[in-house]
Design an enzyme around this catalytic site. Structure first.
Site, PDB file in Angstrom:
ATOM      1  N   ALA A   1       0.841  -1.201   0.000  1.00 15.36           N
ATOM      2  CA  ALA A   1       0.000   0.000   0.000  1.00 15.36           C
ATOM      3  C   ALA A   1       0.873   1.246   0.000  1.00 15.36           C
ATOM      4  O   ALA A   1       0.722   2.125   0.834  1.00 15.36           O
ATOM      5  CB  ALA A   1      -0.926  -0.013   1.220  1.00 15.36           C
ATOM      6  N   GLY A   2       1.808   1.312  -0.936  1.00 14.09           N
ATOM      7  CA  GLY A   2       2.741   2.431  -0.963  1.00 14.09           C
ATOM      8  C   GLY A   2       2.387   3.466  -2.006  1.00 14.09           C
ATOM      9  O   GLY A   2       1.223   3.605  -2.406  1.00 14.09           O
TER      10      GLY A   2
ATOM     11  N   SER B   1       5.983  -3.892  -9.112  1.00 13.76           N
ATOM     12  CA  SER B   1       7.252  -3.366  -8.602  1.00 13.76           C
ATOM     13  C   SER B   1       8.271  -3.320  -9.730  1.00 13.76           C
ATOM     14  O   SER B   1       8.188  -4.079 -10.693  1.00 13.76           O
ATOM     15  CB  SER B   1       7.813  -4.291  -7.523  1.00 13.76           C
TER      16      SER B   1
ATOM     17  N   ALA C   1      13.808   3.181 -18.996  1.00 14.12           N
ATOM     18  CA  ALA C   1      13.065   4.449 -18.993  1.00 14.12           C
ATOM     19  C   ALA C   1      13.598   5.348 -17.881  1.00 14.12           C
ATOM     20  O   ALA C   1      13.896   6.530 -18.104  1.00 14.12           O
ATOM     21  CB  ALA C   1      11.571   4.186 -18.802  1.00 14.12           C
ATOM     22  N   ASN C   2      13.758   4.800 -16.688  1.00 13.27           N
ATOM     23  CA  ASN C   2      14.261   5.618 -15.580  1.00 13.27           C
ATOM     24  C   ASN C   2      15.708   6.045 -15.801  1.00 13.27           C
ATOM     25  O   ASN C   2      16.085   7.180 -15.503  1.00 13.27           O
ATOM     26  CB  ASN C   2      14.120   4.873 -14.247  1.00 13.27           C
TER      27      ASN C   2
ATOM     28  N   CYS D   1      13.579   5.954  -6.734  1.00 14.53           N
ATOM     29  CA  CYS D   1      13.615   5.169  -7.977  1.00 14.53           C
ATOM     30  C   CYS D   1      14.855   5.344  -8.857  1.00 14.53           C
ATOM     31  O   CYS D   1      15.529   4.369  -9.168  1.00 14.53           O
ATOM     32  CB  CYS D   1      12.382   5.467  -8.801  1.00 14.53           C
TER      33      CYS D   1
ATOM     34  N   ARG E   1      12.024  10.089   0.768  1.00 10.65           N
ATOM     35  CA  ARG E   1      13.069   9.091   0.540  1.00 10.65           C
ATOM     36  C   ARG E   1      14.159   9.614  -0.394  1.00 10.65           C
ATOM     37  O   ARG E   1      13.880  10.200  -1.426  1.00 10.65           O
ATOM     38  CB  ARG E   1      12.450   7.815  -0.055  1.00 10.65           C
TER      39      ARG E   1
HETATM   40  P1  NAD Z   1       6.643   1.811  -0.765  1.00  7.71           P
HETATM   41  O1  NAD Z   1       7.773   1.493   0.111  1.00  7.71           O
HETATM   42  O2  NAD Z   1       5.965   3.137  -0.661  1.00  7.71           O
HETATM   43  O3  NAD Z   1       5.506   0.714  -0.569  1.00  7.71           O
HETATM   44  C1  NAD Z   1       5.756  -0.648  -0.489  1.00  7.71           C
HETATM   45  C2  NAD Z   1       4.814  -1.253   0.554  1.00  7.71           C
HETATM   46  O4  NAD Z   1       4.896  -2.670   0.481  1.00  7.71           O
HETATM   47  C3  NAD Z   1       5.140  -0.880   1.985  1.00  7.71           C
HETATM   48  O5  NAD Z   1       4.024  -0.253   2.578  1.00  7.71           O
HETATM   49  C4  NAD Z   1       5.459  -2.219   2.651  1.00  7.71           C
HETATM   50  O6  NAD Z   1       5.014  -2.292   4.001  1.00  7.71           O
HETATM   51  C5  NAD Z   1       4.704  -3.183   1.781  1.00  7.71           C
HETATM   52  N1  NAD Z   1       5.193  -4.568   1.828  1.00  7.71           N
HETATM   53  C6  NAD Z   1       6.447  -5.014   1.683  1.00  7.71           C
HETATM   54  N2  NAD Z   1       6.479  -6.349   1.731  1.00  7.71           N
HETATM   55  C7  NAD Z   1       5.201  -6.767   1.924  1.00  7.71           C
HETATM   56  C8  NAD Z   1       4.585  -8.039   2.057  1.00  7.71           C
HETATM   57  N3  NAD Z   1       5.285  -9.181   1.956  1.00  7.71           N
HETATM   58  N4  NAD Z   1       3.247  -8.092   2.263  1.00  7.71           N
HETATM   59  C9  NAD Z   1       2.532  -6.961   2.334  1.00  7.71           C
HETATM   60  N5  NAD Z   1       3.055  -5.728   2.202  1.00  7.71           N
HETATM   61  C10 NAD Z   1       4.379  -5.635   1.993  1.00  7.71           C
HETATM   62  O7  NAD Z   1       7.148   1.580  -2.249  1.00  7.71           O
HETATM   63  P2  NAD Z   1       6.653   2.321  -3.593  1.00  7.71           P
HETATM   64  O8  NAD Z   1       7.300   3.646  -3.732  1.00  7.71           O
HETATM   65  O9  NAD Z   1       5.170   2.196  -3.691  1.00  7.71           O
HETATM   66  O10 NAD Z   1       7.327   1.378  -4.670  1.00  7.71           O
HETATM   67  C11 NAD Z   1       6.866   0.061  -4.907  1.00  7.71           C
HETATM   68  C12 NAD Z   1       7.522  -0.484  -6.162  1.00  7.71           C
HETATM   69  O11 NAD Z   1       7.132   0.311  -7.285  1.00  7.71           O
HETATM   70  C13 NAD Z   1       9.043  -0.443  -6.151  1.00  7.71           C
HETATM   71  O12 NAD Z   1       9.511  -1.569  -6.826  1.00  7.71           O
HETATM   72  C14 NAD Z   1       9.376   0.811  -6.923  1.00  7.71           C
HETATM   73  O13 NAD Z   1      10.624   0.717  -7.549  1.00  7.71           O
HETATM   74  C15 NAD Z   1       8.285   0.817  -7.964  1.00  7.71           C
HETATM   75  N6  NAD Z   1       7.949   2.139  -8.498  1.00  7.71           N
HETATM   76  C16 NAD Z   1       7.891   3.214  -7.672  1.00  7.71           C
HETATM   77  C17 NAD Z   1       7.537   4.460  -8.176  1.00  7.71           C
HETATM   78  C18 NAD Z   1       7.477   5.663  -7.282  1.00  7.71           C
HETATM   79  O14 NAD Z   1       7.390   6.763  -7.807  1.00  7.71           O
HETATM   80  N7  NAD Z   1       7.489   5.509  -5.968  1.00  7.71           N
HETATM   81  C19 NAD Z   1       7.225   4.600  -9.536  1.00  7.71           C
HETATM   82  C20 NAD Z   1       7.266   3.481 -10.345  1.00  7.71           C
HETATM   83  C21 NAD Z   1       7.630   2.257  -9.805  1.00  7.71           C
END
Ligand code: NAD
Length: 517
Positions: free
Chosen positions: A12-13, A158, A250-251, A303, A373
């Site tokens: 839920a991120g 992810s 892309a990144n 990222c 972050r």
């Molecule tokens: P985040 O840290 O905000 O959220 C990840 C969540 O996953 C956390 O809340 C954590 O508690 C939960 N989690 C971890 N392991 C778990 C499990 N086994 N069961 C249940 N929950 C679990 O991360 P984010 O920024 O949302 O990024 C997530 C992915 O998306 C990463 O791989 C990132 O590289 C990719 N991504 C991020 C962005 C960005 O802008 N933040 C953009 C594109 C892609």
């Protein structure tokens, strides 16, 4: 789609939350459940104060989670979380977005599971500093293996190393032998700060599959979820490796443009060239284009750095040393840029900050997000602290103190000189220098000449965002004119966003801060 009735999004991120909300919005007949191990995060998603700030997100969550209230026509485009009363219309629908910590129920009832967990860089072990830490992802896959019903479609959301879809397949085969699961790659390209807008009208959606007929069927099922709001010409089906690699590339390419222009800013400062003029001049070349050519403090966030590290590691593991070196330079220039900025500030104080208060406006890694972050500010503070200032004051309109301190503590041991303010006026009071760290809407740089206050009428009228005549600067702009600009503050959010701490006391007036020369 007829066969996908219930979706589970694990994580839920910043990606999982907004993605789930937008899928739920456009697929009212599909139940979308977001699952996280972090109880506090889930509580906040279920509350009035969401754990992340994204323009337009509140409305969509209220509509899909609470089953109605209102929707505004252009919510995704506005930088506020409250719809404009004049343009909203009430609509009612059943709730179809849920947030939960119940792993077993959530996974076992899903037809499709998105993995949106964090995939940071490894800090120890093989490939430390470059390779991806797969713990969270593997943990989620184990839960899937334990509880998912046969035939559930698994979607990598992810950002992961190439070959992860195969890794997931292998894990599932080992833990649930003989049970069919299809694994798709569906990387997310959203940018924080404009996540809703990006999700509502993405440039493209990439779906990578195994290429078998079962894989293609699964990819079609995922495509039909997106078809609710995205034209099919923008939904691209490719193989899983291409899909996984496309996200890293892309990144890397976006970050490379930032490092490229920042490397040029160093040349500009040493010569008579103006990096903004150079950027404009080259950006008009249609082969180059104007985006991602703003010189500044460089990129932060969770990222770019990690995805370039992951690409570098991939090249290294394939024995492609020159390729690895090439991409690692993008991160190297980025570090150089932060350091150059901090050293420039120090030079203005003759390398002595004793008795000085330095204020940082903005701590998030960029504008309009609460995400702290890998904030460039933390590294800048670390360098400034070497010269022992009296105080480093920080104000950010969206970041939570706890998350800022966590980032600071990751790079700084002694934090007693650091003061976080919820009032920008207090943060700037008696300061010897104000460093504008993000080009947040609330911060505007104004020419020093005479403009050191904004009256109520100016603040109330017209634009909230930076206006062209005030020449908005990107974070920590280092150009030749840097010293000529100072900060002007404007209470832009006052009536617009419920969470914003920018509760201005009427007109803003800040005395000009003299830069020590
Ligand atoms: P985040 O840290 O905000 O959220 C990840 C969540 O996953 C956390 O809340 C954590 O508690 C939960 N989690 C971890 N392991 C778990 C499990 N086994 N069961 C249940 N929950 C679990 O991360 P984010 O920024 O949302 O990024 C997530 C992915 O998306 C990463 O791989 C990132 O590289 C990719 N991504 C991020 C962005 C960005 O802008 N933040 C953009 C594109 C892609």
């Amino acid at each position: 789609p007829s066969d996908v009735r219930k979706i589970c999004v694990i994580g839920a991120g910043y990606v999982g939350g907004p993605t789930a909300a937008v899928i739920a919005l456009h697929n009212p007949k599909v139940g979308v459940e977001v699952l996280d191990r972090d109880h506090r995060r889930i509580e906040r998603w279920n509350s009035a104060h969401l754990p992340i700030h994204e323009p337009g997100l509140n409305e969509i969550v209220r509509l899909t989670r609470d089953g109605a209230i209102f929707s505004a026509s252009s919510e995704s485009e506005r930088d506020s979380d409250r719809p404009d009363n004049s343009s909203h219309h009430v609509s009612r629908r059943g709730p179809n977005l849920f947030f939960t910590c119940d792993t077993q129920v959530s996974i076992s009832t899903a037809d499709m599971i998105f993995l949106a967990v964090n995939t940071p860089t490894k800090t120890s072990g093989v490939g430390a500093g470059r390779a991806t830490n797969m713990r969270a992802l593997d943990g989620a896959v184990k839960d899937v293996a334990l509880y998912a019903k046969p035939g559930t479609i698994i979607v990598e959301k992810s950002t992961v190393p190439c070959g992860t879809a195969q890794r997931i397949r292998n894990m599932l085969d080992a833990l649930r032998p003989g049970v069919p699961f299809e694994v798709l790659s569906n990387p997310e390209f959203l940018s924080e700060g404009t996540a809703v807008k990006n999700l509502m009208s993405p440039d493209r959606v990439i779906i990578g599959s195994s290429g078998t007929s079962a894989g293609k069927l699964a990819a079609d099922a995922l495509a039909s979820l997106y078809a609710g709001w995205i034209p099919s010409s923008q939904i691209l089906q490719v193989n899983a490796w291409s899909s996984e690699l496309s996200k890293l590339v892309a990144n890397a390419m976006l970050a490379q443009r930032i490092s490229s222009i920042n490397s040029i800013s160093a040349i500009c400062e040493a010569t008579g060239a103006d990096v903004e003029e150079v950027a404009r001049s080259i950006g008009l070349d249609s082969r180059i284009g104007p985006q991602f050519l703003k010189a500044g403090l460089g990129f932060g966030g969770s990222c770019f750095r990690k995805d370039i590290a992951s690409l570098t590691y991939l090249a290294e593991s394939l024995g492609l040393e020159e390729v690895a070196h090439y991409w690692s330079q993008v991160n190297a220039i980025n570090i150089m840029q932060r350091d150059r900025f901090a050293r420039k500030v120090l030079r203005r104080f003759n390398e002595n900050l004793s008795g000085k208060k330095i204020t940082l406006m903005g701590f998030a890694f960029k504008r309009n997000t609460s995400d702290a972050r890998e904030s460039p500010a933390a590294d800048v503070i670390s360098t400034l602290l070497d010269e022992q200032p009296n105080e480093i004051a920080i104000f950010d309109p969206y970041c939570v103190e706890e998350e800022m301190m966590q980032e600071i503590k990751a790079v700084i041991a002694e934090t007693s000189f650091i003061q976080i303010y919820t009032d920008p006026y207090e943060a700037c009071k008696d300061s010897n220098a104000i460093l504008v760290m993000t080009d947040c809407d609330q911060f505007r740089n104004a020419p020093l000449r005479g403009v050191h206050s904004i009256t109520t009428s100016e603040a109330d009228s017209s634009s909230i965002g930076p206006s062209p005549d005030l020449r908005p600067q990107q974070a920590g702009y280092l150009g030749n004119d840097f010293a000529k600009y100072m900060l002007a503050l404007q209470p832009s959010c006052v009536d617009n966003c419920p969470d914003c701490r920018w509760k201005a006391r009427g007109p803003v007036s800040i005395e000009p801060v003299e830069w020590a020369r």
